[in-house]
Write a protein that holds these residues in place. Structure first.
Motif, PDB file in Angstrom:
ATOM      1  N   SER A 184       3.502  10.617   2.696  1.00 39.04           N
ATOM      2  CA  SER A 184       4.481  11.143   3.641  1.00 39.04           C
ATOM      3  C   SER A 184       4.579  12.663   3.589  1.00 39.04           C
ATOM      4  CB  SER A 184       5.858  10.546   3.344  1.00 39.04           C
ATOM      5  OG  SER A 184       6.347  11.015   2.093  1.00 39.04           O
ATOM      6  N   GLN A 224       1.626   4.919   1.249  1.00 37.97           N
ATOM      7  CA  GLN A 224       1.346   5.781   2.388  1.00 37.97           C
ATOM      8  C   GLN A 224       1.869   7.184   2.105  1.00 37.97           C
ATOM      9  OE1 GLN A 224      -0.415   4.632   4.950  1.00 37.97           O
ATOM     10  NE2 GLN A 224      -0.431   2.524   4.166  1.00 37.97           N
ATOM     11  N   SER A 240       0.839  -1.204   0.000  1.00 37.04           N
ATOM     12  CA  SER A 240       0.000   0.000   0.000  1.00 37.04           C
ATOM     13  C   SER A 240       0.874   1.254   0.000  1.00 37.04           C
ATOM     14  CB  SER A 240      -0.930   0.003   1.215  1.00 37.04           C
ATOM     15  OG  SER A 240      -0.181  -0.004   2.420  1.00 37.04           O
ATOM     16  N   SER A 265       4.622   0.814   1.476  1.00 43.34           N
ATOM     17  CA  SER A 265       4.817   0.076   2.721  1.00 43.34           C
ATOM     18  C   SER A 265       5.088  -1.397   2.433  1.00 43.34           C
ATOM     19  CB  SER A 265       3.585   0.221   3.620  1.00 43.34           C
ATOM     20  OG  SER A 265       2.440  -0.341   2.994  1.00 43.34           O
TER      21      SER A 265
END
Length: 260
Positions: free
Chosen positions: A89, A87, A85, A221
């Motif tokens: 930042s 993510q 997945s 991830s």
């Protein structure tokens, strides 16, 4: 009966390897771009006491044979390259690959390494580098007075510098794909090396030739599923216990036999 001891021992060895892999996966659950490891297991050679289809009489054949298995062994460790997945930042130097492919980085010996970890940094020389200090393959350098860094979906890197209204192009992130990504050799630090099994790298622009696109401000991830790993660990523990029970039972039977 001694065969049972070695057969159960081989099963315990396989389950020990599985536990090691599950532990490795769980320890990297927060590692950027990590790909889950799994073991490929095969059964060992069989002792053939009676051949399938052998003649039982002059007119009849045996419908089944008598083949005694000798256990199992781990033949290889594979990697699941399923997409992790993405993510957000909100860091302009963080990039993720949405799809297939690997970033290219220059190793200390001048060879090319490959990674899915796009948490890039700027070193003291202004070079775009990995967290381990390895520069990206195309040698992108960020101006010290850059106020805004932009990385497009096709990997083009540009920056805005004082005195210029137009972004200044800095280069392109190099990406490659492989026919057999599972054949890449892991070398640590989220890096892989080309091998005979992986095939030669197929370089290209992100978004073309089957390569994924670049997402700035995101990191990929790990694709480790914690619940799945824990369930697999429980199953592995039970299998290990059953093999150890087989050894214990065989030992008791041998002790009983010696008393006759």
């Amino acid at each position: 009966m001694f065969t049972a001891l070695y057969t159960a021992k081989s099963g315990m060895t396989v389950q020990q390897t599985n536990i090691d892999l599950h532990s490795h996966n769980l320890s990297n659950v927060s590692t950027t771009g990590f790909k889950r490891n799994f073991a490929n297991v095969e059964d060992l050679a069989y002792q053939n006491y009676r051949q399938v289809g052998a003649a039982a009489t002059e007119q009849n054949q045996l419908p089944t044979g008598l083949h005694m298995g000798l256990g199992a062994r781990t033949v290889s460790i594979g990697r699941n390259f399923e997409q992790g997945s993405l993510q957000e930042s909100k860091n302009s130097l963080d990039v993720a690959i949405n799809g297939n492919g690997f970033f290219e980085v220059t190793m200390p010996d001048g060879t090319i390494g490959y990674t899915r970890d796009g948490s890039f940094k700027v070193d003291a020389q202004g070079r775009l580098v990995t967290s381990g200090g390895l520069p990206v393959a195309n040698g992108i350098t960020i101006p010290p007075n850059a106020t805004n860094i932009s990385i497009s979906n096709d990997g083009a890197v540009s920056a805005t510098v004082p005195g210029n209204t137009q972004p200044q192009p800095l280069g392109n992130l190099a990406m490659s794909g492989f026919v057999n990504a599972g054949g890449l050799e892991p070398i640590g630090q989220n890096l892989f090396k080309e091998s005979a099994a992986s095939g030669q790298p197929q370089q290209g622009t992100p978004g073309t030739n089957g390569l994924g696109i670049i997402k700035q401000g995101f990191l990929e991830s790990s694709n480790v599923n914690v619940v799945e790993e824990l369930v697999n660990m429980i199953q592995t523990q039970r299998a290990y216990e059953m093999n150890s029970k087989a050894i214990s039972t065989t030992d008791q039977m041998l002790a009983k036999l010696s008393q006759l």
